[in-house]
Design a protein around this motif. Structure first.
Motif, PDB file in Angstrom:
ATOM      1  N   ALA A 162       0.857  -1.192   0.000  1.00  0.00           N
ATOM      2  CA  ALA A 162       0.000   0.000   0.000  1.00  0.00           C
ATOM      3  C   ALA A 162       0.890   1.238   0.000  1.00  0.00           C
ATOM      4  O   ALA A 162       1.954   1.252   0.623  1.00  0.00           O
ATOM      5  CB  ALA A 162      -0.920   0.002   1.211  1.00  0.00           C
ATOM      6  N   TYR A 163       0.449   2.282  -0.668  1.00  0.00           N
ATOM      7  CA  TYR A 163       1.296   3.456  -0.868  1.00  0.00           C
ATOM      8  C   TYR A 163       0.924   4.621   0.045  1.00  0.00           C
ATOM      9  O   TYR A 163       1.751   5.121   0.799  1.00  0.00           O
ATOM     10  CB  TYR A 163       1.235   3.903  -2.328  1.00  0.00           C
ATOM     11  N   GLN A 164      -0.316   5.076  -0.013  1.00  0.00           N
ATOM     12  CA  GLN A 164      -0.707   6.230   0.801  1.00  0.00           C
ATOM     13  C   GLN A 164      -1.324   5.742   2.103  1.00  0.00           C
ATOM     14  O   GLN A 164      -2.320   5.007   2.103  1.00  0.00           O
ATOM     15  CB  GLN A 164      -1.698   7.126   0.054  1.00  0.00           C
ATOM     16  N   LEU A 165      -0.742   6.182   3.215  1.00  0.00           N
ATOM     17  CA  LEU A 165      -1.175   5.735   4.540  1.00  0.00           C
ATOM     18  C   LEU A 165      -1.900   6.872   5.228  1.00  0.00           C
ATOM     19  O   LEU A 165      -1.360   7.964   5.376  1.00  0.00           O
ATOM     20  CB  LEU A 165       0.034   5.306   5.371  1.00  0.00           C
ATOM     21  N   HIS A 166      -3.127   6.608   5.682  1.00  0.00           N
ATOM     22  CA  HIS A 166      -3.942   7.636   6.322  1.00  0.00           C
ATOM     23  C   HIS A 166      -3.755   7.560   7.836  1.00  0.00           C
ATOM     24  O   HIS A 166      -3.851   6.490   8.433  1.00  0.00           O
ATOM     25  CB  HIS A 166      -5.410   7.452   5.964  1.00  0.00           C
ATOM     26  N   THR A 167      -3.509   8.723   8.441  1.00  0.00           N
ATOM     27  CA  THR A 167      -3.223   8.788   9.877  1.00  0.00           C
ATOM     28  C   THR A 167      -3.919   9.989  10.502  1.00  0.00           C
ATOM     29  O   THR A 167      -4.345  10.912   9.806  1.00  0.00           O
ATOM     30  CB  THR A 167      -1.715   8.949  10.127  1.00  0.00           C
TER      31      THR A 167
END
Length: 392
Positions: free
Chosen positions: A215-220
């Protein structure tokens, strides 16, 4: 180790603000955005522009700050939502549509084909108007995988730059994520964004395993804020990326102050044992641990406090040993003979077992009572009183 190929999209200003009772002012959102940008996150989701005229104005103000991070706005697959995001002058739009059977049946009351076709039309509209589109599948974790892959492929054909896998109800465990993400990475021709909720306490773990598997974009969110039990914690994800993912580009010395600001703005305080930003995250009381740490900090610290621009702290309590107490006294510039150290140590243990936390002031009182000596060393001892402030 080859660094993981990822970027961070922090959603504190949007999903974090959906924490019950939380609302950020314009000035607070600008301050948080500035601090996130200083940390080095690549994308900041600034809000949900359609929510209100005021919300749209706030998102627009963040868009105009000239930050290095791309600014994203959330949008349902509705023309009015996309127009609101355009008015807010965002760089990117998180266009989402629910894809599970449950949501299709109870929210839309239409066929999946109709719902997806409309969402793709809005995707085209957003792209035609110059927005980067992240096409999100809400409740993706309850959507049959073949259906999800087909929807994602259609989004890619319509030139979406990313697709989001949203575990909207926080139902997944890391092993489940580990079976899903590789299938998506293999079968979807655009980067995968991972959006995890924390209902089972797995949001950070799920995000990390997704990153490790492609996975590339990590939501935090800062401090793990968000709907219900929250989202993946920015500070935990960044530290893990540094120590496990080979990524050193984020300035994590910004994190402690950012976490404190979020606590101030929201009134939601972090527990002492919260990883990375809790008050005990780099504190030690056990005599066995402290004795070893004085030889080599790696014996009982995996996360070095210096990574966050912090110092480790030693706590005096019932588990304290002679060596720890000697070290603390030495840092104050004083030495006591062994017999007096043992008297002081015995009283420290006794008071701690009575639930009294040993502050520097209380330590001075104990030394005075047990040895008749005054231990005062300018500003080295904090002006704490009572049974609080036990860290040295």
């Amino acid at each position: 180790m080859k660094p993981w190929h990822v970027e961070i999209c922090d959603v504190t200003l949007r999903d974090g603000e959906q924490t019950p009772g939380v609302s950020f002012t314009l000035e607070e959102k600008q301050d948080i955005a500035q601090r996130l940008d200083a940390t080095g996150v690549e994308v900041i989701e600034a809000g949900f522009p359609i929510v209100s005229v005021h919300e749209k104005e706030i998102v627009r103000s963040v868009s105009r700050m000239g930050l290095d991070a791309k600014i994203c706005g959330l949008s349902r697959a509705c023309r009015e939502d996309v127009d609101a995001a355009l008015d807010a002058e965002v760089d990117m739009i998180g266009l989402f549509v629910a894809t599970s059977d449950l949501h299709i049946k109870h929210k839309y009351k239409k066929s999946r084909e109709e719902v997806v076709a409309n969402a793709l039309t809005q995707c085209d509209y957003a792209i035609d108007h110059g927005l980067i589109v992240r096409f999100g599948a809400e409740d993706a974790s309850r959507t049959p995988l073949p259906v999800l892959i087909d929807i994602y492929r259609q989004a890619a054909e319509h030139k979406a730059s990313y697709v989001t896998f949203a575990d909207t109800t926080g139902r997944l465990t890391p092993l489940e994520v580990a079976t899903i993400i590789p299938e998506l990475v293999r079968n979807v021709p655009v980067p995968i964004a991972m959006h995890s909720h924390n209902d089972l306490g797995c949001a950070t773990a799920n995000t990390i395993i997704a990153a490790e598997l492609g996975a590339y974009q990590l939501h935090t969110t800062v401090n793990g804020l968000g709907e219900r039990a929250g989202n993946a914690s920015l500070e935990e994800v960044l530290v893990t990326l540094a120590l496990k993912g080979g990524i050193s580009r984020y300035d994590m010395t910004q994190i402690p102050a950012l976490s404190k600001k979020i606590q101030q703005y929201t009134g939601i305080m972090m527990p002492a044992t919260k990883p990375v930003v809790g008050s005990n995250a780099f504190a030690h009381e056990s005599g066995i641990h402290i004795a070893a740490i004085l030889e080599n900090p790696e014996t009982y610290e995996f996360v070095p406090p210096q990574l966050l621009g912090l110092d480790r702290q030693f706590i005096l309590g019932k588990h304290t040993g002679k060596r720890a107490l000697t070290h603390i006294l030495t840092t104050f510039g004083y030495q006591l003979p062994d017999d007096e150290i043992m008297k002081v140590l015995e009283e420290i243990k006794k008071q701690s077992e009575g639930k009294c936390v040993i502050s520097p002031q209380i330590l001075q009182d104990i030394i005075r009572n047990e040895t008749g000596k005054e231990i005062i060393n300018g500003n080295s001892v904090r002006e704490d009183t009572g049974c609080s402030g036990r860290k040295f």
